[in-house]
Design a protein around this motif. Structure first.
Motif, mmCIF file in Angstrom:
data_model
loop_
_atom_site.group_PDB
_atom_site.id
_atom_site.type_symbol
_atom_site.label_atom_id
_atom_site.label_comp_id
_atom_site.label_asym_id
_atom_site.label_seq_id
_atom_site.Cartn_x
_atom_site.Cartn_y
_atom_site.Cartn_z
ATOM 1 N N LYS A 272 -10.120 -35.735 92.686
ATOM 2 C CA LYS A 272 -9.955 -35.159 94.020
ATOM 3 C C LYS A 272 -9.707 -33.637 93.919
ATOM 4 O O LYS A 272 -10.206 -32.869 94.740
ATOM 5 N N ILE A 273 -8.924 -33.250 92.914
ATOM 6 C CA ILE A 273 -8.641 -31.815 92.735
ATOM 7 C C ILE A 273 -9.941 -31.065 92.443
ATOM 8 O O ILE A 273 -10.239 -30.038 93.058
ATOM 9 N N ILE A 274 -10.728 -31.611 91.505
ATOM 10 C CA ILE A 274 -11.978 -30.953 91.129
ATOM 11 C C ILE A 274 -12.950 -30.906 92.320
ATOM 12 O O ILE A 274 -13.696 -29.944 92.480
ATOM 13 N N SER A 275 -12.863 -31.916 93.152
ATOM 14 C CA SER A 275 -13.755 -31.927 94.323
ATOM 15 C C SER A 275 -13.276 -30.947 95.399
ATOM 16 O O SER A 275 -13.957 -30.729 96.391
ATOM 17 N N GLY A 276 -12.078 -30.367 95.170
ATOM 18 C CA GLY A 276 -11.639 -29.283 96.055
ATOM 19 C C GLY A 276 -10.627 -29.674 97.116
ATOM 20 O O GLY A 276 -10.352 -28.890 98.022
ATOM 21 N N SER A 277 -10.022 -30.870 96.987
ATOM 22 C CA SER A 277 -9.062 -31.275 98.008
ATOM 23 C C SER A 277 -7.734 -30.538 97.841
ATOM 24 O O SER A 277 -7.097 -30.597 96.787
ATOM 25 N N ARG A 278 -7.335 -29.856 98.876
ATOM 26 C CA ARG A 278 -6.097 -29.076 98.820
ATOM 27 C C ARG A 278 -4.871 -29.971 98.744
ATOM 28 O O ARG A 278 -3.875 -29.622 98.121
ATOM 29 N N ALA B 189 -8.037 -31.707 83.380
ATOM 30 C CA ALA B 189 -8.522 -30.570 84.171
ATOM 31 C C ALA B 189 -9.056 -29.443 83.282
ATOM 32 O O ALA B 189 -9.904 -28.650 83.699
ATOM 33 N N LEU B 190 -8.541 -29.378 82.044
ATOM 34 C CA LEU B 190 -8.848 -28.246 81.148
ATOM 35 C C LEU B 190 -10.333 -27.870 81.074
ATOM 36 O O LEU B 190 -10.669 -26.687 81.148
ATOM 37 N N PRO B 191 -11.242 -28.844 80.906
ATOM 38 C CA PRO B 191 -12.659 -28.465 80.791
ATOM 39 C C PRO B 191 -13.193 -27.735 82.022
ATOM 40 O O PRO B 191 -14.236 -27.104 81.954
ATOM 41 N N HIS B 192 -12.465 -27.845 83.137
ATOM 42 C CA HIS B 192 -12.941 -27.239 84.379
ATOM 43 C C HIS B 192 -12.226 -25.917 84.672
ATOM 44 O O HIS B 192 -12.335 -25.379 85.766
ATOM 45 N N THR B 193 -11.481 -25.395 83.710
ATOM 46 C CA THR B 193 -10.711 -24.170 83.945
ATOM 47 C C THR B 193 -11.414 -22.954 83.330
ATOM 48 O O THR B 193 -12.354 -23.093 82.569
ATOM 49 N N LEU C 6 -4.172 -22.870 86.093
ATOM 50 C CA LEU C 6 -5.248 -23.670 85.497
ATOM 51 C C LEU C 6 -5.731 -24.746 86.477
ATOM 52 O O LEU C 6 -6.938 -24.976 86.619
ATOM 53 N N LEU C 7 -4.768 -25.365 87.154
ATOM 54 C CA LEU C 7 -5.131 -26.415 88.107
ATOM 55 C C LEU C 7 -5.929 -25.834 89.280
ATOM 56 O O LEU C 7 -6.888 -26.455 89.759
ATOM 57 N N CYS C 8 -5.546 -24.630 89.721
ATOM 58 C CA CYS C 8 -6.278 -23.964 90.801
ATOM 59 C C CYS C 8 -7.705 -23.651 90.355
ATOM 60 O O CYS C 8 -8.656 -23.753 91.137
ATOM 61 N N GLU C 9 -7.860 -23.278 89.096
ATOM 62 C CA GLU C 9 -9.205 -23.011 88.577
ATOM 63 C C GLU C 9 -10.043 -24.287 88.582
ATOM 64 O O GLU C 9 -11.218 -24.276 88.957
ATOM 65 N N ALA C 10 -9.418 -25.379 88.171
ATOM 66 C CA ALA C 10 -10.127 -26.664 88.173
ATOM 67 C C ALA C 10 -10.536 -27.032 89.598
ATOM 68 O O ALA C 10 -11.563 -27.676 89.813
ATOM 69 N N ALA C 11 -9.738 -26.588 90.572
ATOM 70 C CA ALA C 11 -10.038 -26.873 91.977
ATOM 71 C C ALA C 11 -11.079 -25.909 92.539
ATOM 72 O O ALA C 11 -11.370 -25.937 93.733
ATOM 73 N N GLY C 12 -11.604 -25.039 91.679
ATOM 74 C CA GLY C 12 -12.714 -24.197 92.094
ATOM 75 C C GLY C 12 -12.344 -22.854 92.702
ATOM 76 O O GLY C 12 -13.182 -22.192 93.313
ATOM 77 N N TYR C 13 -11.077 -22.425 92.543
ATOM 78 C CA TYR C 13 -10.707 -21.112 93.080
ATOM 79 C C TYR C 13 -11.278 -20.013 92.181
ATOM 80 O O TYR C 13 -11.163 -20.074 90.960
#
Lengths: 363, 363
Positions: A50-56, A84-88, A177-184
């Motif tokens: 859900k985080i990676i898909s951008g849910s706040r 989440a790391l691979p998405h940061t 890092l988590l914000c980066e995974a969320a696409g910020y």
């Protein structure tokens, strides 16, 4: 009360997640623990997706997990971060500091809104360990940044103000890092600029900007030593109205001083720019400058090198913190050290002999 | 080869003392050890008395003891320092740094000779951990300071360049204390100014001066970040001949920059002065300034406060060093840390999880 003690009294940060409810009597707690143990991996998996898909909502829940002092939550948080790391790593990490009154919130709101309008996703993290003293400036910031907070592309999160300095920084890094995974795309990390956080923030961002007012240097008197030398850009704020001319002069003066100082980033001449958040001028130039900075650093590969160095030194700082913490947590150690300090200042014992004594006792 | 290994191979530093001779076969060594054990306290007592009475020979022997890496010598050194402690603290401790080519040796010789002529006893200690790289600049200094070295009121001692940074600093601090016990009124501690020693020296002196050349700031480019902000006085050197005018301008420029920076010493506006060691001008002004500084600091009690803070932070630095040293000295620990570093940079593991893993293994 130590953090650990607090942790056992608090409910898990996971209670904010659906499917997990908090309870206070023993039976239910045992049942809940079992549930958490069995079900958590699936929940974490769901959470990270859900985080990676951008849910706040889930991003906020993930950060709550990172901030939790409960041991079990901390292990979930690491599992979450691991996934989440691979998405940061794809964002531009920007530190912003400045004296109280320099207008940090106003600048961040105007700058952040401009970026949001340009289509970027912007996360604002505020570190303010001194707020326990100054009292609730974070809350003030949140109110003042209302327009930015309401923008669908923006995410604002004040960092927890409790705990050790090292703990606050760990949480801010992991939240980043988590914000980066969320696409910020842009992470703005704000510090008040009078505490001890500036160097720590410099060590977790790509670009560090300092907000100042007209009258070069005079308003930096209260700031941490060496702050200009960790700064890539000095933003001379409130460059409007009658202040405009003075601001331009201040920019020239800062440029001159920065020329004499060592650059904060090898291969980058730190500079100064006038900005008015009232008249909304200068923010575009700041962003263009940051983009030019990024381009130059990518070319020289210092972008990646600095991030790797930052990660390594974070690792080593945490090792040091742990060693020192566990040393001083030993029964009676603080008392012994403070007695030895007194003996040293009394010239009863040499420093070297005191250290020998301390470690002889330990073994 | 570690220092400890070196230590067992070396003969005791005490072999330079009368009555103790070195030997290599087992029997004699045992005999000698017995002698040392029984007779040493008397020797140390004798040594400290001679040092306090001002004998340069015994002072040199005492410093050799401090510098020795042999365990037994180190315990004698601490005994010696212990006895010397009540006689320490009366000097003015001055740190002098500057880029290579700024003329540190020439300045120190001229300045030192002036103080000697005024009746002061002057000790010069040189820290140069980089000399292993640059190759023997210490030897060069000694040759260049020949006139000062020959003066009966002067004592020049290069610090050992081997060992850890912390070790070098311990030795310099303890040597400084011994020089004070020997009645030296002014201690000049010299660093090359491009290494990591400047902050360490700032933390053991009352007053810190930086030697620079004309063209403010340009020649400081190669220096450590933040050096201007630990500086009480910038000496613009070689202010003679055609350079004189430029030097005066440089002094003005530095004063302006220093005005914008945080003062190195609370209550003292760091400043700049032009000096020519060729024409022997400006040294008197430097000394007058240092005396004014001391008077002001004694008044505000910051003189004592700073020294106490320095001693306390030395103590804590040594504790930290010991903790980190013993942690990394554990079998295989360096390898594990370096493997974890790789995993972290590969995003295989989070920093926090890596630290947990490291300390879980330890316990």
């Amino acid at each position: 009360m130590t953090n650990k003690e607090k942790g056992t009294e608090q409910e898990s940060a996971l209670h904010v997640m659906g499917g997990v409810t908090s309870s206070h009597d023993g039976t239910k707690r045992t049942a809940r623990r079992k549930f958490v143990k069995k079900e958590q991996p699936a929940n974490i998996h769901h959470l990270v997706e859900k985080i990676i898909s951008g849910s706040r909502l889930e991003l906020a829940q993930g950060i709550t997990l990172i901030e939790s002092v409960r041991k079990q939550d901390q292990s979930y948080a690491q599992e979450l971060l691991q996934k989440a790391l691979p998405h940061t790593g794809a964002s531009v990490r920007i530190g912003i500091s400045g004296v109280p009154g320099a207008g940090k919130s106003t600048f961040i709101e105007t700058f952040g809104l401009m970026l949001c309008e340009l289509g970027y996703k912007v996360a604002v993290l505020a570190i303010d360990p001194s707020s326990t003293v100054t009292g609730g400036s974070i809350l003030g910031d949140k109110t003042r940044m209302q327009n930015l907070a309401n923008h669908p592309n923006a995410f604002i999160r004040p960092s927890p103000t409790s705990g050790t300095l090292g703990g606050v920084h760990r949480k801010t890094r992991e939240t980043m890092l988590l914000c980066e995974a969320a696409g910020y795309d842009v992470i703005l990390i704000e510090t008040v600029g009078v505490g001890q956080s500036e160097t720590a923030v410099r060590n977790m961002v790509d670009f560090f900007a300092l907000l100042a007012l007209t009258g070069a240097g005079d308003d930096l008197q209260g700031m941490k030593k060496g702050i200009m030398e960790i700064t890539d850009l000095i933003i001379v704020h409130k460059a409007d109205g009658e202040n405009r001319k003075l601001a331009k002069r201040t920019v020239r003066e800062y440029k001159q001083i920065l020329h004499y100082l060592q650059p904060a980033t090898p291969g980058w001449q730190s500079t100064a720019l006038p900005v008015s958040s009232l008249q909304k001028t200068g923010h575009k130039e700041v962003w263009e400058l940051i983009q030019a900075f990024k381009e130059k650093m990518l070319e020289s590969n210092f972008w990646k090198t600095r991030r790797q160095e930052q990660t390594k030194s974070w690792f080593h700082d945490m090792i040091h913190d742990r060693l020192i913490e566990s040393f001083f947590n030993e029964e009676g150690k603080k008392r012994v050290v403070s007695e030895l300090e007194k003996s040293i200042l009394n010239s009863d014992v040499t420093v070297t002999a005191a250290v020998e004594q301390l470690f002889a006792k330990k073994v």
